[in-house]
Design a protein around this motif. Structure first.
Motif, mmCIF file in Angstrom:
data_model
loop_
_atom_site.group_PDB
_atom_site.id
_atom_site.type_symbol
_atom_site.label_atom_id
_atom_site.label_comp_id
_atom_site.label_asym_id
_atom_site.label_seq_id
_atom_site.Cartn_x
_atom_site.Cartn_y
_atom_site.Cartn_z
ATOM 1 N N HIS A 1 -7.587 -4.913 53.418
ATOM 2 C CA HIS A 1 -8.864 -4.243 53.697
ATOM 3 C C HIS A 1 -9.987 -4.967 52.970
ATOM 4 N N HIS B 1 -12.296 -4.380 50.672
ATOM 5 C CA HIS B 1 -12.856 -4.173 49.334
ATOM 6 C C HIS B 1 -12.781 -5.491 48.558
ATOM 7 N N HIS C 1 -9.872 -7.412 46.959
ATOM 8 C CA HIS C 1 -8.724 -7.791 47.794
ATOM 9 C C HIS C 1 -8.887 -9.140 48.492
ATOM 10 N N HIS D 1 -8.323 5.192 53.052
ATOM 11 C CA HIS D 1 -9.010 4.671 51.862
ATOM 12 C C HIS D 1 -10.109 3.707 52.313
ATOM 13 N N ASP E 1 -4.027 -0.126 48.721
ATOM 14 C CA ASP E 1 -4.627 1.019 48.016
ATOM 15 C C ASP E 1 -4.336 2.332 48.740
HETATM 16 ZN ZN LIG Z 1 -9.663 -0.555 48.119
#
Ligand SMILES: [Zn+2]
Length: 292
Positions: A60, A62, A65, A142, A160
């Motif tokens: 994802h 974020h 990552h 998330h 996550d």
């Molecule tokens: Zn995350």
């Protein structure tokens, strides 16, 4: 040091887990960590083993990552980057993350590497289903379209999608984008049967530990829902709900965390409105929320 879980499945963990699947002298990375310095540590360890990175799967968008993508791509010619739809848009344009957290041109405080990693190309969109030896599983909630990656060693890189009790105790109300999707993903994971689960924040979990973690995550979400419904027996604003939850759980609050927290509260309000527990209305020219 790379830690071998079993078979071809490894991970590296000091500032967030990076998953590594090594086969026939080449590696697939599951996420690349917060920045180039961190990714370099993993790449150096792989080079010592004579292993090239042939693909990166980003779970994802974020910043913690995919911040290491550029370093890995520079040092591994021909490496292909895969990411889910929607997530890939932000990976290619990281400014969208502070924009969606802030809701307008973001303040400088939100333009740090946690919210805005170095941009990266994405070569191919990855979807739920078979991916060579790996299995891609949608665990959105998330984040908008987050995935987890299962290997043929029966190991799940769960990203996550849930947090261990230590993180739950620290952050109390973890970040989520969509409450309903998060609950669906947690329930889906509760029915899985992997030998090991690797969490970006929390490391390696056995099946038994993971099942307990997942249950605690579900319980915390249900508890927050109940708190908000109880609090909104008297009308209040988003900020009012945020203040109440921040005080009740003694949330960590900085300018950056404030924007994460208010986003979390909005996710809960959306969900509770959707399931018919609360409503919103205008009052004194301000949007208010109230339990039905
Ligand atoms: Zn995350």
């Amino acid at each position: 040091m790379l830690i071998k879980i079993k078979g071809n499945s490894y991970f590296y963990n000091s500032r967030g887990c990076i998953g590594i699947y090594i086969k026939d002298g080449s590696a697939t990375l599951i996420d690349t960590g917060i920045d180039s310095d961190y990714a370099k540590k993993v790449d150096n360890l792989l080079k010592e083993m004579d292993v090239l990175v042939k693909s990166i799967i980003i779970t994802h968008s974020h910043g913690d990552h995919f911040g290491g993508n550029s370093l890995i791509l520079d040092r591994n010619p021909g490496c292909i980057v895969y990411a889910p739809k929607l997530e890939s848009t932000i990976i290619k344009n990281p400014i969208f993350e502070p924009i969606y957290l802030y809701g307008a041109s973001p303040i400088e405080e939100l333009k740090n590497k946690f919210f805005m990693a170095q941009e990266s190309r994405v070569d191919e969109i990855i979807k739920e289903g078979k991916f060579g030896d790996l299995d891609i599983i949608n665990v959105k909630g998330h984040s908008m379209n987050m995935i987890a990656v299962a290997t043929s060693d029966n190991v799940l890189y769960a990203s996550d999608s849930f947090f261990p009790e230590s993180i739950l105790n620290k952050y109390k109300v973890p970040y989520l984008y969509d409450v309903e999707d998060t609950l669906n993903s947690l329930n889906k994971l509760q029915d899985t049967n992997y030998d090991f689960y690797v969490l970006t924040h929390g490391g390696l979990r056995t099946k038994e530990e993971a099942k307990l973690d997942i249950q605690k995550n579900i319980e915390r979400i249900n508890e927050v829902n109940e708190c908000i419904v109880e609090f909104l027996k008297e009308k209040n604003t988003v900020e009012g709900v945020l203040k109440y939850i921040s005080q009740k759980y003694d949330l960590y609050v900085t300018i950056q965390q404030y924007f994460l927290n208010i986003s979390i509260i909005k996710a809960y309000l959306s969900y509770l409105k959707k399931i018919g527990m609360i409503e919103c209305f205008m009052d004194g020219k301000m949007l208010h929320w109230r339990t039905k």
